[in-house]
Design an enzyme around this catalytic site. Sequence first.
Site, mmCIF file in Angstrom:
data_model
loop_
_atom_site.group_PDB
_atom_site.id
_atom_site.type_symbol
_atom_site.label_atom_id
_atom_site.label_comp_id
_atom_site.label_asym_id
_atom_site.label_seq_id
_atom_site.Cartn_x
_atom_site.Cartn_y
_atom_site.Cartn_z
ATOM 1 N N ARG A 189 0.838 -1.198 0.000
ATOM 2 C CA ARG A 189 0.000 0.000 0.000
ATOM 3 C C ARG A 189 0.870 1.244 0.000
ATOM 4 O O ARG A 189 1.757 1.387 0.826
ATOM 5 C CB ARG A 189 -0.910 0.003 1.239
ATOM 6 C CG ARG A 189 -1.799 -1.217 1.271
ATOM 7 C CD ARG A 189 -2.857 -1.155 2.351
ATOM 8 N NE ARG A 189 -3.656 -2.373 2.314
ATOM 9 C CZ ARG A 189 -4.663 -2.635 3.133
ATOM 10 N NH1 ARG A 189 -4.997 -1.753 4.076
ATOM 11 N NH2 ARG A 189 -5.337 -3.764 3.024
ATOM 12 N N ARG A 245 1.809 1.337 10.496
ATOM 13 C CA ARG A 245 1.345 1.613 9.132
ATOM 14 C C ARG A 245 2.553 1.561 8.214
ATOM 15 O O ARG A 245 3.366 2.473 8.205
ATOM 16 C CB ARG A 245 0.679 2.981 9.061
ATOM 17 C CG ARG A 245 0.066 3.314 7.712
ATOM 18 C CD ARG A 245 -0.532 4.710 7.696
ATOM 19 N NE ARG A 245 -1.663 4.844 8.596
ATOM 20 C CZ ARG A 245 -2.919 4.500 8.285
ATOM 21 N NH1 ARG A 245 -3.191 4.039 7.094
ATOM 22 N NH2 ARG A 245 -3.888 4.644 9.146
ATOM 23 N N GLU A 302 -6.578 -1.167 14.477
ATOM 24 C CA GLU A 302 -7.427 -2.003 13.633
ATOM 25 C C GLU A 302 -6.619 -3.195 13.130
ATOM 26 O O GLU A 302 -5.585 -3.036 12.480
ATOM 27 C CB GLU A 302 -7.942 -1.184 12.442
ATOM 28 C CG GLU A 302 -8.834 -1.981 11.517
ATOM 29 C CD GLU A 302 -9.122 -1.222 10.221
ATOM 30 O OE1 GLU A 302 -9.193 0.010 10.264
ATOM 31 O OE2 GLU A 302 -9.253 -1.889 9.178
ATOM 32 N N SER A 327 -10.959 -6.016 9.373
ATOM 33 C CA SER A 327 -12.116 -5.301 8.864
ATOM 34 C C SER A 327 -12.949 -6.352 8.152
ATOM 35 O O SER A 327 -12.496 -6.949 7.184
ATOM 36 C CB SER A 327 -11.648 -4.210 7.903
ATOM 37 O OG SER A 327 -12.690 -3.318 7.620
ATOM 38 N N ARG A 359 0.120 -5.471 13.204
ATOM 39 C CA ARG A 359 -0.541 -4.960 14.398
ATOM 40 C C ARG A 359 -0.805 -6.060 15.419
ATOM 41 O O ARG A 359 -0.841 -5.798 16.625
ATOM 42 C CB ARG A 359 -1.827 -4.234 14.003
ATOM 43 C CG ARG A 359 -1.497 -2.981 13.198
ATOM 44 C CD ARG A 359 -2.714 -2.262 12.713
ATOM 45 N NE ARG A 359 -2.332 -1.142 11.841
ATOM 46 C CZ ARG A 359 -3.201 -0.384 11.176
ATOM 47 N NH1 ARG A 359 -4.492 -0.638 11.287
ATOM 48 N NH2 ARG A 359 -2.781 0.594 10.420
#
Length: 427
Positions: free
Chosen positions: A261, A276, A348, A351, A394
């Site tokens: 990403r 991130r 997070e 999802s 994470r």
Amino acid sequence: MIDLAALRSAPDTFRKAWADRGLTVEVDNLLALDEQVRALKFQSETKRAEQNAASKSIGAIAKAGGDVNAAKEAARLLGDEATALDQRRADLEKGLMAELLFLPNPCLPSVPLGKDSRDNVVTATWGEKPAFGFPAKAHWDLGPALGIMDFERAAKLSGSGFVVLKGPGARLARALVSWFLDTHTEKHGYTELAVPYLVTPQTMQGTGQLPKFADQLYACKDDDLLLIPTAEVPVTNFHAGEILDAAQLPLKYTAHTPCFRREAGAAGIGTRGMTRVHQFDKVEVVWLTTAERSESDLVTLRGHAEHLLQALGLHYRVLELCTGDTGFSSAHTYDLEVWSAGTNSWLEVSSCSTFTDFQGRRANLRYRAPGADGKPGKPQWIHTLNGSGLALPRCLIAVLETYQQADGSVRVPDVLKPYLGGLEVIR
RNA sequence: GGAGAGGUGGCAGAGCGGUUGAACGCGUCGGUUUCGAAAACCGAUAUACCAGCAAUGGUAUCGAGGGUUCGAAUCCCUCCCUCUCCGCCA
């Protein structure tokens, strides 16, 4: 992609659904464009039918030995007219499609209304914040100090936003991946896929990454291939263009892939350490299912992700995303957030979403069920679901920070010990 | 990367440029027969869109995109993919 026929029959429903997402859509323009396209299509098809009939008769005339020149000229004219009409139709339709591909999936009516992440609803919390008799450290201190995490050398290799894991750190990541996959395949009934990490633009469009989010993707321009931002892309598209048998459904796949990403525009927001990064590993679960059961399947899927956090003994909460925060392709999303004891914040890690038939339509995923009369029914759009199960960095952060000890060492969660050769403590 | 072969309906496999959306076979579904089944026989078996209450009719699709032609699965061009051999390579 939304259903144009549905938009025609209930424009206000869509207008409101998009407004709930904070989007103003010129629905009337879309419908007018659609009307023109359909009218032109009808006209060009009628012309083409006349031309086909004329051409057919030419064959008969020629066979009978008659003169064919006048008939040829007439047919040519019909053909030219049909082509001109169809060209106009194609131009308009291209514009219409280009707009449709940028429109998000309407949220389900049950999704809480809201503007942004502050309006998300906490629906469940599991476990408790770990209590330490010492100041808890963040992973960016713990990891480097243990020698299992190296940000500086990663930056030397690839710039900012990358990490190198080393020794027990690398093995811990591998342990998480293995245990996630084993749990999903052995306990939750998933079939494991190992998929390409480079896919075509067409594939990206199928799940909704393109055309709207091109700036978030790494592209290999010489080859017209893009690096996947999630395993969702290749796995959901695995059956693209197929008509599956209803008896096969639901299909449940799990896959481990790295995720790439660009995170354009995200610099500085929660980017410290490995929270991130531009490349991370993730185990994904994907369902291909039917309209009747997609909502209940989403709860099941979420449960599979939650099971992992519980078995790891990590404190987490479940958020139901509001209309304003729900992702582009999703109609209903639950986020799982794990507690970061070192930074006193939620991260997070999963999802879980239902995309209803939005991706199914884009990727041309269909199934066929027997009709009431026992004969094969019409093909129907497949409903797709997916969820992280789970995202590696994470989880790694949460494990390190939750299981840290006063001396900076980290205990290994019980479920992972077999995957670490029985190692009890990373020190 | 080089040379060659090929890509047709669920599968297998035909297809002189002109009722070919596509033969024949297999598979599948329905029916006849049977106590039931098998076999046999009869029939039906792609998708999307458009018009229509429907029956039905129309358009498009034979890897993809262009071109030639009144008309293309059939001819031409480009690209993609698969297979075989060679080269290279983890």
